[in-house]
Design an enzyme around this catalytic site. Sequence first.
Site, PDB file in Angstrom:
ATOM      1  N   GLY A   8       0.961  -0.783   0.021  1.00 16.71           N
ATOM      2  CA  GLY A   8       0.267   0.004  -0.191  1.00 16.71           C
ATOM      3  C   GLY A   8       1.240   1.180   0.051  1.00 16.71           C
ATOM      4  N   GLY A  11       0.080   4.674  -1.406  1.00 24.29           N
ATOM      5  CA  GLY A  11      -1.292   6.087  -0.395  1.00 24.29           C
ATOM      6  C   GLY A  11      -0.510   7.112   0.297  1.00 24.29           C
ATOM      7  CB  ILE A  13      -0.364   5.653   5.853  1.00 18.91           C
ATOM      8  CG1 ILE A  13      -1.842   6.523   6.120  1.00 18.91           C
ATOM      9  CG2 ILE A  13       0.366   4.439   6.822  1.00 18.91           C
ATOM     10  CD1 ILE A  13      -2.403   5.094   7.061  1.00 18.91           C
ATOM     11  N   GLY A  14       1.198   5.024   2.844  1.00 19.38           N
ATOM     12  CA  GLY A  14       2.452   4.315   2.214  1.00 19.38           C
ATOM     13  C   GLY A  14       3.369   5.696   1.941  1.00 19.38           C
ATOM     14  NE  ARG A  88      -9.074   3.433  14.621  1.00 19.97           N
ATOM     15  CZ  ARG A  88      -9.644   4.720  14.457  1.00 19.97           C
ATOM     16  NH1 ARG A  88      -9.901   5.144  15.229  1.00 19.97           N
ATOM     17  NH2 ARG A  88      -8.456   5.178  14.827  1.00 19.97           N
ATOM     18  CG  ASN A  95     -10.367  -0.490   4.372  1.00 21.53           C
ATOM     19  OD1 ASN A  95      -9.577  -0.482   3.098  1.00 21.53           O
ATOM     20  ND2 ASN A  95      -9.012  -0.004   5.959  1.00 21.53           N
ATOM     21  CG  ASP A 151      -4.011   4.465  19.244  1.00 21.70           C
ATOM     22  OD1 ASP A 151      -4.477   5.510  18.685  1.00 21.70           O
ATOM     23  OD2 ASP A 151      -4.396   3.080  19.458  1.00 21.70           O
ATOM     24  NE  ARG A 154      -4.424  10.352  16.752  1.00 22.22           N
ATOM     25  CZ  ARG A 154      -4.502   9.955  15.775  1.00 22.22           C
ATOM     26  NH1 ARG A 154      -5.242   8.846  16.361  1.00 22.22           N
ATOM     27  NH2 ARG A 154      -4.572   9.882  14.559  1.00 22.22           N
ATOM     28  CG  HIS A 180      -5.547   1.702  16.363  1.00 21.72           C
ATOM     29  ND1 HIS A 180      -4.663   2.353  16.432  1.00 21.72           N
ATOM     30  CD2 HIS A 180      -5.332   1.921  15.024  1.00 21.72           C
ATOM     31  CE1 HIS A 180      -4.660   3.146  16.531  1.00 21.72           C
ATOM     32  NE2 HIS A 180      -4.815   2.747  14.415  1.00 21.72           N
TER      33      HIS A 180
END
Length: 334
Positions: A8, A11, A13-14, A88, A95, A151, A154, A180
């Site tokens: 991926g 993308g 994120i990728g 999600r 997904n 997480d 953050r 998550h």
Amino acid sequence: MPKAVVLGAAGGIGQPLALLLKSNPLVTELGLYDIVNTPGVAADLSHISTPAKVEGYLPPNDGLKKTLTGADIVVIPAGVPRKPGMTRDDLFKINAGIVRDLATGIATTAPKAFVLVISNPVNSTVPIVAEVFKKHGVFDPKKLFGVTTLDVVRASTFVAEVLGDLSKAPEITVPVVGGHSGVTIVPLLSKASHPLPSSFSSDERDKLVNRIQFGGDEVVKAKDGAGSATLSMAYAGAEFATKVLRAVAGEKGIVTPSYVHLTADPAGGDALKKEIGADLEFFSSNVEIGPEGVSKIHPLGKITEHEQTLIKAAVPELVGNIEKGVNFIKAPKL
């Protein structure tokens, strides 16, 4: 020397994740795979003056197999991003199929690789990978990780903001356990390396917990329909991948939260199940990573009454999420 693979890789994120891995001196080979644009991303990254050799493949001509051949660590950010108003869980239908197909490729081409799952919903996609590996007889619970590092990142950042000193963020650690997504994200603020001010009220604490749990919504809203948390997720994914690479290279004492199969350390997993009062297959807790993967699952230890309440709220959600992933592979298709 380690070959890292990003599935991926073209993308949101990728691409930044691939950039961070290309700049990591522990990576000597980088394999990139996606359904579009991967050769271009690979060509772009290959001009960066770091040692990693980069190759990018598309699906035709056994592209997935070529990418995965010789892989030591595989990171999976593939899938569609979350849009405003989308949970999600809404992502699951799309997904789940993507992750299943990629997991099949890993099981048949690189069954001994460490597998780091970013694709949401992680609470369900990690069980999907586990079930695919079981079907192929290659499941090693020590080598499968759900990446919950965002997480943790953050929580560290938001606590630093509360303390009024962002320069402290890199050294602040807050264990985040459970899963998550939403209420399954349980920050153990009582175990933070830097305690919150004594004047911090329970209302302020609840707001901080909620912000850590639903930080993704903050980004989705701010991007106004144009995407979800990609840059922070890429940073978190690269951070976790680096910890795995360091452990594989022989560094000792690397402990970080991750969503894992509790049989990865049967004694630690059983102790954790007793603490949470539920017979879960997967849970995110502090895990020690060694050359073989998960070497120890740490217990929660002494937590506050408020944190115990948060765990109780997380368990039913996790049970449903895990079942959803398992059933996606096990249930007969109509």
